[in-house]
Each structure stands twice: as C-alpha cells, then as structure tokens.
Scaffold this motif. Sequence first.
Motif, PDB file in Angstrom:
ATOM      1  N   GLN A 117       0.834  -1.201   0.000  1.00 51.39           N
ATOM      2  CA  GLN A 117       0.000   0.000   0.000  1.00 51.39           C
ATOM      3  C   GLN A 117       0.870   1.252   0.000  1.00 51.39           C
ATOM      4  N   GLU A 118       1.983   1.213   0.720  1.00 46.56           N
ATOM      5  CA  GLU A 118       2.913   2.350   0.762  1.00 46.56           C
ATOM      6  C   GLU A 118       3.415   2.691  -0.637  1.00 46.56           C
ATOM      7  N   MET A 119       3.775   1.676  -1.424  1.00 49.94           N
ATOM      8  CA  MET A 119       4.290   1.928  -2.773  1.00 49.94           C
ATOM      9  C   MET A 119       3.179   2.393  -3.704  1.00 49.94           C
ATOM     10  N   VAL A 120       1.979   1.846  -3.543  1.00 51.42           N
ATOM     11  CA  VAL A 120       0.851   2.300  -4.362  1.00 51.42           C
ATOM     12  C   VAL A 120       0.621   3.787  -4.127  1.00 51.42           C
ATOM     13  N   GLU A 121       0.658   4.214  -2.880  1.00 56.75           N
ATOM     14  CA  GLU A 121       0.454   5.635  -2.561  1.00 56.75           C
ATOM     15  C   GLU A 121       1.558   6.506  -3.150  1.00 56.75           C
ATOM     16  N   GLN A 122       2.829   6.065  -2.995  1.00 52.69           N
ATOM     17  CA  GLN A 122       3.933   6.851  -3.564  1.00 52.69           C
ATOM     18  C   GLN A 122       3.829   6.928  -5.083  1.00 52.69           C
ATOM     19  N   ALA A 123       3.531   5.805  -5.719  1.00 47.26           N
ATOM     20  CA  ALA A 123       3.439   5.787  -7.180  1.00 47.26           C
ATOM     21  C   ALA A 123       2.254   6.613  -7.679  1.00 47.26           C
ATOM     22  N   ARG A 124       1.140   6.558  -6.973  1.00 47.98           N
ATOM     23  CA  ARG A 124      -0.025   7.356  -7.380  1.00 47.98           C
ATOM     24  C   ARG A 124       0.278   8.853  -7.248  1.00 47.98           C
ATOM     25  N   THR A 125       0.978   9.229  -6.205  1.00 49.23           N
ATOM     26  CA  THR A 125       1.369  10.638  -6.047  1.00 49.23           C
ATOM     27  C   THR A 125       2.300  11.058  -7.179  1.00 49.23           C
ATOM     28  N   ARG A 126       3.279  10.231  -7.478  1.00 52.86           N
ATOM     29  CA  ARG A 126       4.265  10.536  -8.513  1.00 52.86           C
ATOM     30  C   ARG A 126       3.627  10.610  -9.906  1.00 52.86           C
ATOM     31  N   ASN A 127       2.573   9.857 -10.136  1.00 51.17           N
ATOM     32  CA  ASN A 127       1.941   9.762 -11.462  1.00 51.17           C
ATOM     33  C   ASN A 127       0.517  10.309 -11.473  1.00 51.17           C
ATOM     34  N   ARG A 128       0.244  11.238 -10.584  1.00 58.12           N
ATOM     35  CA  ARG A 128      -1.117  11.766 -10.391  1.00 58.12           C
ATOM     36  C   ARG A 128      -1.766  12.255 -11.694  1.00 58.12           C
ATOM     37  N   ALA A 129      -1.046  13.062 -12.461  1.00 53.65           N
ATOM     38  CA  ALA A 129      -1.632  13.640 -13.687  1.00 53.65           C
ATOM     39  C   ALA A 129      -2.008  12.543 -14.689  1.00 53.65           C
ATOM     40  N   ALA A 130      -1.132  11.572 -14.888  1.00 54.48           N
ATOM     41  CA  ALA A 130      -1.409  10.493 -15.845  1.00 54.48           C
ATOM     42  C   ALA A 130      -2.597   9.653 -15.390  1.00 54.48           C
ATOM     43  N   ILE A 131      -2.734   9.451 -14.085  1.00 53.10           N
ATOM     44  CA  ILE A 131      -3.871   8.709 -13.545  1.00 53.10           C
ATOM     45  C   ILE A 131      -5.159   9.502 -13.772  1.00 53.10           C
ATOM     46  N   GLN A 132      -5.122  10.783 -13.498  1.00 49.84           N
ATOM     47  CA  GLN A 132      -6.305  11.623 -13.684  1.00 49.84           C
ATOM     48  C   GLN A 132      -6.753  11.677 -15.138  1.00 49.84           C
TER      49      GLN A 132
END
Length: 192
Positions: free
Chosen positions: A80-95
């Motif tokens: 879960q820690e890595m999912v959160e870090q990766a989602r933060t790092r790739n926020r724009a692409a996810i959005q």
Amino acid sequence: MSVTRSIFLRAFGRPRGFLGRLGGVIMARTNADCGAWVTELLEIEPGDNVLEVGFGPGVVIQRLVKLVSVGRVAGIDASQEMVEQARTRNRAAIQHGHVELRLGSVERLPFDDASFDKALAINSMQVWPDAAAGLREIRRVIKPGGRIALGFTRYSGQPREGVVEKLVTAGFTNARLVETDEWFCILAAKPD
C-alpha cells in the motif's frame, strides 16, 4: 526469519511504515536507471499496453507514460505504501486515464486474459511469494506474441542462474539473458 531479512522486506520487499517510505526513496534512485535500460530492451512502442509488476515508488511507470502515448500503462504492487507513492508521482497520468495502479498480488492479477502487449518487473521477482505462479499469471495477461522483461540490479539478491528456466517452465519462449556490469535482464515472449 532473521532480523536483517525482516528489515529488508519491510523496506524493500513489501514496504510499509517508515522503513517502507525510506525504501521507496531509495528504490526511486536505484531502480530508475535499470528500469530505463529494461524498457529499451523491451522496445516499448507508443501504442503498447504495458504492465509493470511491483512498480514500487512509480519511477518506471513515469518513464512508461512518456513512451506509451496512445496505449495504456497499468501496474500492480503488493505494498500500500508503494501504491500511494506511485499514485502521487503519477497523479496527472492517472487523472487523465492513462495509468491504472492497483494494490494486489502477482499471483492473482486483476486483469483480463491477453490484456497487455508487454510486461516488466524491476527488482521484484525475488520477493514474490510464488515466482512460478506469478510468471504463469503474467503469461495469462500478455497477448500472444507479447513480451516480458525481468530486470535486476546487482543489489537485488536475485541470482542470474535459473531465471531463464523459470520463464520457460511458465510457458514463455525465446528466453535469454542480457547483462551489463550493473544489471541483468531476462527477456522472453509468449508464443503466438
């Protein structure tokens, strides 16, 4: 389990808590160059659908987003820690709907059969609970003719010996080892 192995797993294998956050920072630095090399070997194309298993802090996902302009990028990580870090790092692409990052296990990938053109894992297979099951699952979600790349740094703890054979046993073909002084990668394909 030894204390050293327990600390290693908490920081890098299945990162959680303070050690997991610290491990994510370290992995972002140590895995980025190896990940770039592996994506070159995998010959990522703009229209590919690409899966990263064990994406950690998401630095390779970031690179994949730049390479895959019309395809999609997905990833799964058990931390879960890595999912959160990766989602933060790739926020724009996810959005923008270009990236999908999920919490989960390589042994039970939450993707349909033949969903991806290519799959990769950097410094991850050595901590999978069941590498054989994970490789079979990756084979299931790769399209016929699709390719896989397993990359490792010299600090991964993963021996070179036996990885080619594991891929062949999981049903991949044309498995081969490519190496430098710093990294090694096993490339293979799913039969057509």
